[in-house]
Design a protein around this motif. Structure first.
Motif, short mmCIF file in Angstrom:
data_model
loop_
_atom_site.label_atom_id
_atom_site.label_comp_id
_atom_site.label_asym_id
_atom_site.label_seq_id
_atom_site.Cartn_x
_atom_site.Cartn_y
_atom_site.Cartn_z
N ALA A 48 -22.52 -147.51 -97.49
CA ALA A 48 -22.03 -146.09 -97.52
C ALA A 48 -22.87 -144.89 -96.86
CB ALA A 48 -21.43 -145.80 -98.84
N ARG A 49 -24.05 -145.20 -97.28
CA ARG A 49 -25.15 -144.05 -96.92
C ARG A 49 -25.44 -144.17 -95.44
NH1 ARG A 49 -27.01 -141.66 -101.55
NH2 ARG A 49 -26.20 -142.66 -103.51
N ILE A 50 -25.56 -145.57 -95.00
CA ILE A 50 -25.83 -145.48 -93.59
C ILE A 50 -24.68 -144.80 -92.82
CG2 ILE A 50 -25.91 -147.10 -91.70
CD1 ILE A 50 -27.28 -149.08 -93.43
N LEU A 51 -23.25 -145.18 -93.09
CA LEU A 51 -22.23 -144.69 -92.52
C LEU A 51 -22.21 -143.18 -92.60
CD1 LEU A 51 -19.76 -145.41 -90.79
CD2 LEU A 51 -18.39 -145.84 -92.67
N GLY A 52 -22.15 -142.80 -93.92
CA GLY A 52 -22.23 -141.43 -94.20
C GLY A 52 -23.08 -140.29 -93.52
N GLN A 53 -24.54 -141.04 -93.01
CA GLN A 53 -24.98 -140.07 -92.49
C GLN A 53 -24.84 -139.99 -91.11
OE1 GLN A 53 -29.11 -142.17 -92.08
NE2 GLN A 53 -29.60 -140.90 -90.15
N PHE A 54 -24.20 -141.05 -90.49
CA PHE A 54 -23.68 -140.90 -89.07
C PHE A 54 -22.38 -140.26 -88.87
CE2 PHE A 54 -26.93 -144.22 -88.54
CZ PHE A 54 -27.34 -144.00 -87.18
N LEU A 55 -21.53 -140.33 -89.78
CA LEU A 55 -20.20 -139.67 -89.94
C LEU A 55 -20.64 -138.11 -90.01
CD1 LEU A 55 -17.78 -141.63 -92.12
CD2 LEU A 55 -17.44 -141.00 -89.72
N GLY A 56 -21.61 -137.62 -90.85
CA GLY A 56 -21.89 -136.40 -91.06
C GLY A 56 -22.32 -135.72 -89.61
N GLN A 57 -23.23 -136.65 -88.86
CA GLN A 57 -23.47 -135.91 -87.76
C GLN A 57 -22.34 -135.76 -86.65
OE1 GLN A 57 -26.35 -138.77 -86.58
NE2 GLN A 57 -27.82 -138.23 -88.09
N LYS A 58 -21.38 -136.57 -86.86
CA LYS A 58 -20.29 -136.66 -85.84
C LYS A 58 -19.20 -135.76 -86.21
CE LYS A 58 -16.75 -139.78 -83.77
NZ LYS A 58 -17.27 -139.74 -82.37
N TRP A 59 -19.09 -135.28 -87.52
CA TRP A 59 -17.94 -134.49 -87.84
C TRP A 59 -18.51 -133.11 -88.17
CZ3 TRP A 59 -15.79 -137.88 -92.33
CH2 TRP A 59 -15.03 -138.95 -91.84
N LYS A 60 -20.13 -133.22 -88.03
CA LYS A 60 -20.78 -131.67 -88.23
C LYS A 60 -20.48 -131.03 -89.59
CE LYS A 60 -21.60 -130.49 -83.44
NZ LYS A 60 -20.88 -131.61 -82.94
N GLN A 61 -20.29 -132.11 -90.65
CA GLN A 61 -19.89 -131.82 -92.08
C GLN A 61 -20.90 -132.61 -93.00
OE1 GLN A 61 -18.30 -129.06 -93.14
NE2 GLN A 61 -17.48 -128.58 -91.21
N SER A 62 -21.06 -132.04 -94.07
CA SER A 62 -21.80 -132.93 -95.15
C SER A 62 -20.88 -134.13 -95.60
CB SER A 62 -22.24 -132.23 -96.18
OG SER A 62 -23.40 -131.13 -95.84
N VAL A 63 -21.39 -135.20 -95.70
CA VAL A 63 -20.60 -136.58 -96.19
C VAL A 63 -21.56 -136.72 -97.45
CG1 VAL A 63 -19.89 -138.64 -96.12
CG2 VAL A 63 -19.74 -136.97 -94.02
N VAL A 64 -20.90 -136.54 -98.43
CA VAL A 64 -21.86 -136.49 -99.90
C VAL A 64 -21.31 -138.06 -100.42
CG1 VAL A 64 -22.27 -135.55 -102.06
CG2 VAL A 64 -21.81 -134.12 -100.00
#
Length: 322
Positions: A48-64
């Motif tokens: 989750a933490r690996i994917l969340g980091q990359f999704l945050g970059q892609k979406w330009k939103q925080s993924v907490v």
């Protein structure tokens, strides 16, 4: 003059049709919460933490990433099931809790089919059988021999957990009766394994990778049919005399039931694009995981298959939790 109302009607109709698609394209436009229903440090949390980091970059939103552990994953799952239908709260679940819990808990506060929307699988990840180097056990054959000669124990993350059921499956396959010792999570089981209070643990690779690398725990086998590319020196249970043994759980993201198909499809496309990158593949591989991309429909079919499979395993084990 009658043409104008008709044109206005057509424009309004087109706008109504386009609105969901436009809304999905803009999604997400605020922070997303990714709930992990297990404690930090395990496979679900790590992925989750690996994917969340990359999704945050892609979406330009925080993924907490939020850990809401307890009751075999049910606390975090219930939280997401009741989070609403806007799609901003997601669940990192895996085959263990998502498919086993409906079979083992008599009273769940949610329905895994109705209250969750499959979004995207992200990886498969085998479990590993580990022991302490001080145990004197050096192979799966040693473990079976010892279990036939004396009382042997295996720890788990709790009654009905995938760790527990893997141990029962191995007992059946090898014709032994290792005694199950349940804990409140995999971490305390691993600590007692390190301390010599129990003999073996069946657990996710990320949760013990550091101990294996340091030599403080000894891996005896992985549970998948094929060896893990990230740990090719660890043999499989299948190749050590039990050819039908193959447990390689999927991990994936779910939204609450009722989230729009447009949002689900967009999230699925975005996640699958990330899974196709070398960066994600490498980070997952370092944890023993292999990227696994599907459509929401294919993921739903995987859930159905897992529910049927683990219901049979739970029935054979006799495990039950109120």
């Amino acid at each position: 003059m009658r043409i104008i109302p008709r044109m206005l009607g057509a424009v309004l109709a087109a706008a109504c049709i386009a609105t969901p698609a436009l809304a999905a394209d803009a999604f997400p436009d605020k922070p997303v919460h990714l709930v992990v229903p297990q404690a930090p440090g395990g496979a679900s949390d790590t992925l989750a933490r690996i994917l969340g980091q990359f999704l945050g970059q892609k979406w330009k939103q925080s993924v907490v990433v939020e850990n809401r552990a307890g009751a075999g994953g049910n606390i975090g799952m219930e939280y997401v099931a009741k989070s609403g239908t806007d799609g901003y709260t997601l669940l990192m679940s895996y085959e263990g809790s998502h498919a086993i819990n409906p079979a083992i808990y008599r009273h769940l506060p949610f329905d895994v089919k109705k209250d969750f929307t499959p979004v995207a699988t992200v990886a498969t990840l085998p479990f590993v059988v580990v022991t302490s180097p001080k145990s004197g056990i050096r192979s799966l054959q040693d473990l079976v021999k010892a279990a036939k000669e004396k009382r042997m124990t295996f720890g788990s993350a709790g009654n009905g957990s995938v760790n527990h059921l893997l141990g029962e499956m191995f007992n059946g396959a090898a014709g032994v009766k290792m005694v199950h010792v349940p804990y409140r999570g995999a971490a305390p089981a691993i600590q007692d394994l390190l301390g010599g209070q129990i003999d073996v643990v069946f657990t996710s690779f990320p949760s013990v990778k550091g101990y294996i690398d340091a030599g403080t725990l000894l891996p005896l086998a992985v549970t998948s049919a094929k060896r893990s590319a990230s740990a090719p020196d660890i043999p499989t249970i299948a190749e050590q005399g039990y050819p039908s043994f193959d447990v390689n759980p999927w991990f994936g993201l779910f939204a609450a039931g009722g989230v729009s198909a447009d949002k689900v499809d967009k999230m699925n496309r975005d996640i699958n694009q990330l899974l196709a990158t070398p960066e994600i593949a490498e980070k997952f591989a370092a944890q023993g995981a292999v990227v696994y991309a599907t459509t929401p429909r294919e993921f739903s079919q995987q859930v159905d298959a897992a529910l049927a499979k683990w219901a049979e395993v739970v029935k054979a084990s006799g495990a039950q939790v109120e």
